[in-house]
Design an enzyme around this catalytic site. Structure first.
Site, PDB file in Angstrom:
ATOM      1  N   ARG A 150      63.394 -27.424 -64.858  1.00 55.41           N
ATOM      2  CA  ARG A 150      62.869 -26.374 -63.959  1.00 55.41           C
ATOM      3  C   ARG A 150      61.591 -26.936 -63.320  1.00 55.41           C
ATOM      4  NH1 ARG A 150      62.344 -20.449 -66.345  1.00 55.41           N
ATOM      5  NH2 ARG A 150      62.369 -19.897 -64.135  1.00 55.41           N
ATOM      6  N   ASP A 205      52.431 -20.184 -64.575  1.00 55.98           N
ATOM      7  CA  ASP A 205      53.287 -21.366 -64.723  1.00 55.98           C
ATOM      8  C   ASP A 205      52.586 -22.640 -64.287  1.00 55.98           C
ATOM      9  OD1 ASP A 205      55.236 -18.981 -64.554  1.00 55.98           O
ATOM     10  OD2 ASP A 205      56.379 -20.659 -65.388  1.00 55.98           O
ATOM     11  N   GLN A 219      62.197  -9.556 -67.153  1.00 54.21           N
ATOM     12  CA  GLN A 219      61.441 -10.094 -68.299  1.00 54.21           C
ATOM     13  C   GLN A 219      60.451  -9.057 -68.845  1.00 54.21           C
ATOM     14  OE1 GLN A 219      62.055 -11.736 -65.467  1.00 54.21           O
ATOM     15  NE2 GLN A 219      62.091 -13.954 -65.740  1.00 54.21           N
ATOM     16  N   LYS A 256      55.323 -15.607 -62.008  1.00 50.89           N
ATOM     17  CA  LYS A 256      56.572 -14.918 -61.660  1.00 50.89           C
ATOM     18  C   LYS A 256      56.470 -14.160 -60.340  1.00 50.89           C
ATOM     19  CE  LYS A 256      59.711 -15.034 -63.252  1.00 50.89           C
ATOM     20  NZ  LYS A 256      60.742 -15.977 -62.718  1.00 50.89           N
ATOM     21  N   ARG A 316      62.516 -19.349 -71.873  1.00 49.07           N
ATOM     22  CA  ARG A 316      61.796 -19.301 -70.596  1.00 49.07           C
ATOM     23  C   ARG A 316      60.335 -19.002 -70.891  1.00 49.07           C
ATOM     24  NH1 ARG A 316      59.658 -15.067 -71.640  1.00 49.07           N
ATOM     25  NH2 ARG A 316      58.850 -15.049 -69.526  1.00 49.07           N
ATOM     26  N   GLY A 317      59.501 -19.082 -69.830  1.00 53.56           N
ATOM     27  CA  GLY A 317      58.052 -18.951 -70.041  1.00 53.56           C
ATOM     28  C   GLY A 317      57.483 -20.365 -70.141  1.00 53.56           C
ATOM     29  N   ALA A 318      56.397 -20.617 -69.398  1.00 48.66           N
ATOM     30  CA  ALA A 318      55.918 -21.991 -69.215  1.00 48.66           C
ATOM     31  C   ALA A 318      55.656 -22.744 -70.531  1.00 48.66           C
ATOM     32  CB  ALA A 318      54.679 -21.977 -68.317  1.00 48.66           C
TER      33      ALA A 318
HETATM   34  O1  MRU Z   1      61.126 -17.456 -65.005  1.00 49.13           O
HETATM   35  P1  MRU Z   1      60.324 -17.293 -66.254  1.00 49.13           P
HETATM   36  O2  MRU Z   1      60.720 -16.114 -67.083  1.00 49.13           O
HETATM   37  O3  MRU Z   1      60.277 -18.576 -67.048  1.00 49.13           O
HETATM   38  O4  MRU Z   1      58.852 -17.019 -65.748  1.00 49.13           O
HETATM   39  C1  MRU Z   1      57.840 -16.885 -66.690  1.00 49.13           C
HETATM   40  C2  MRU Z   1      56.551 -16.454 -66.115  1.00 49.13           C
HETATM   41  O5  MRU Z   1      56.387 -16.354 -64.926  1.00 49.13           O
HETATM   42  C3  MRU Z   1      55.421 -16.250 -67.083  1.00 49.13           C
HETATM   43  O6  MRU Z   1      54.555 -15.272 -66.619  1.00 49.13           O
HETATM   44  C4  MRU Z   1      54.660 -17.577 -67.205  1.00 49.13           C
HETATM   45  O7  MRU Z   1      55.527 -18.614 -67.557  1.00 49.13           O
HETATM   46  C5  MRU Z   1      53.567 -17.500 -68.174  1.00 49.13           C
HETATM   47  S1  MRU Z   1      54.172 -17.503 -69.813  1.00 49.13           S
HETATM   48  C6  MRU Z   1      52.901 -17.518 -70.898  1.00 49.13           C
END
Ligand code: MRU
Length: 349
Positions: free
Chosen positions: A97, A242, A201, A253, A60-62
């Site tokens: 996603r 994201d 997270q 998030k 997870r994470g963009a």
């Molecule tokens: O649902 P997630 O855990 O994928 O959400 C991730 C976030 O919101 C992060 O803050 C975002 O992707 C930035 S990651 C460098």
């Protein structure tokens, strides 16, 4: 397996959210659902399993899901037997996603590389492009970390929300990259990590990676951030993103928006750190960003125990949008956007 099964990880660390095997035959993911209790790597050799891993947040994470998606396309390209099938596989991965634009961006970049190469060995071309995406992401994180570090007060406490660290990127991290950059520049920095309901997270992942680096971190309940600000215990907030719309609105998030509102109320700078791959100039404003709704069970269950009455509905948006006017600056590998607006963003195009 419990240690990273790759001899030369592009992440540059001894752990990595996503890597591709040297033989290009499997995507290696660290199962982030198990952290911090267990560090476990899983190999994905087929696309449906990889898509499910992205949906269920093994990765997870963009930026990290963009990299995992590009590596997944390598694995997919090895098995498809027609152009149409390849397109279907690419579209299936790109829509795993909806909110993080990096996912579709990475897939589209790989498709462009294939078209430009005009060769039949799609997998090899995509593998090269996917590794380039990964390398560039680590470099972007380091550069935004270096630029953003100048804005972090020496001796200050920084609030962060969710996990925008090495685990959410190719390596090093965006928001956590800025914190790492400040520490590497010799500043004394403490971090308050919002636990980040409902999937923790912050409490699980941000705390895990900062503690591993010996950076002082304490986990707080999301709902206590305003109180810590009121007490003068927070000097800056830094988060990842994201998707950043053309007008500077920032999706991140769920809970990020209330951090920004609180920061503004307490006159605390609110910074966003993100690579240019997170900027979506085709998206005019935050209102146009698709917001993922996740399963009610993330709120109704604590393990096997139901914590919400069975006859009560649940709303579970996974992201929110912070309007550009609440963002003090955006740190990006292309530079620092101090005027967060369409004009400010267009200066980096
Ligand atoms: O649902 P997630 O855990 O994928 O959400 C991730 C976030 O919101 C992060 O803050 C975002 O992707 C930035 S990651 C460098």
């Amino acid at each position: 397996m419990s240690s990273l099964p790759h001899p030369e990880p592009i992440s540059g660390a001894n752990y990595s959210a996503a890597e591709l095997t040297l033989a290009n035959d499997a995507v290696i993911l660290l199962d982030q659902r198990l952290l911090p209790s267990r560090e476990e790597y899983v190999l994905f050799r087929d696309v449906p399993a990889l898509i499910e891993a992205i949906r269920s947040m093994v990765v997870r994470g963009a930026p990290a899901i963009g990299i995992a998606a590009a590596y997944g396309l390598v694995v997919g390209a090895r098995t498809v037997s027609s152009e149409a099938e390849f397109q279907r596989v690419a579209e299936a991965i790109a829509s795993a996603r909806p909110t993080a634009v990096n996912l579709r961006w990475a897939i589209e970049r790989c498709i462009r590389a294939v078209k430009a190469a005009k060769v039949t060995d799609y997998a090899e071309i995509i593998a090269q492009e996917a590794r380039a995406i990964h390398r560039e992401d680590v470099a972007a994180c380091r550069e935004m970390g270096r630029l953003g570090a100048a804005y972090i007060p020496d001796g200050g406490t920084v609030l962060t929300h969710c996990n925008a660290g090495a685990l959410a990127t190719g390596g090093y991290g965006t928001a956590l990259g800025v914190i790492r950059g400040a520490v590497e520049a010799g500043k004394k920095v403490r971090v308050l990590a919002d636990e980040t309901r409902p999937l923790q997270q912050g409490g699980r992942l941000t705390a895990w990676e900062l503690a591993k680096d010996g950076i002082a971190v304490e986990v707080i309940a999301d709902s206590s951030a305003g109180w810590f600000m009121a007490r003068g215990e927070i000097q800056a907030a830094v988060v990842g993103s994201d998707r950043i719309a053309a007008n500077g609105d920032v999706a991140n998030k769920i809970g990020t928006y209330q951090v920004a509102v609180n920061a503004r109320a307490h006159n605390i700078p609110f910074y966003v750190a993100a690579p240019w791959s997170t900027v979506d100039l085709s998206c005019p404003s935050g209102a146009d960003i698709p917001i993922e709704e996740r399963a009610a069970s993330e709120l109704t269950q604590r393990g096997d125990v139901r914590v919400v009455p069975t006859d009560v509905g649940v709303r579970n948006p996974a992201f929110d949008v912070t309007p550009a006017r609440l963002v003090t600056a955006i740190f990006c590998e292309r530079g620092v956007i101090r005027e967060v607006s369409a004009t400010g963003l267009s200066q980096l195009t």
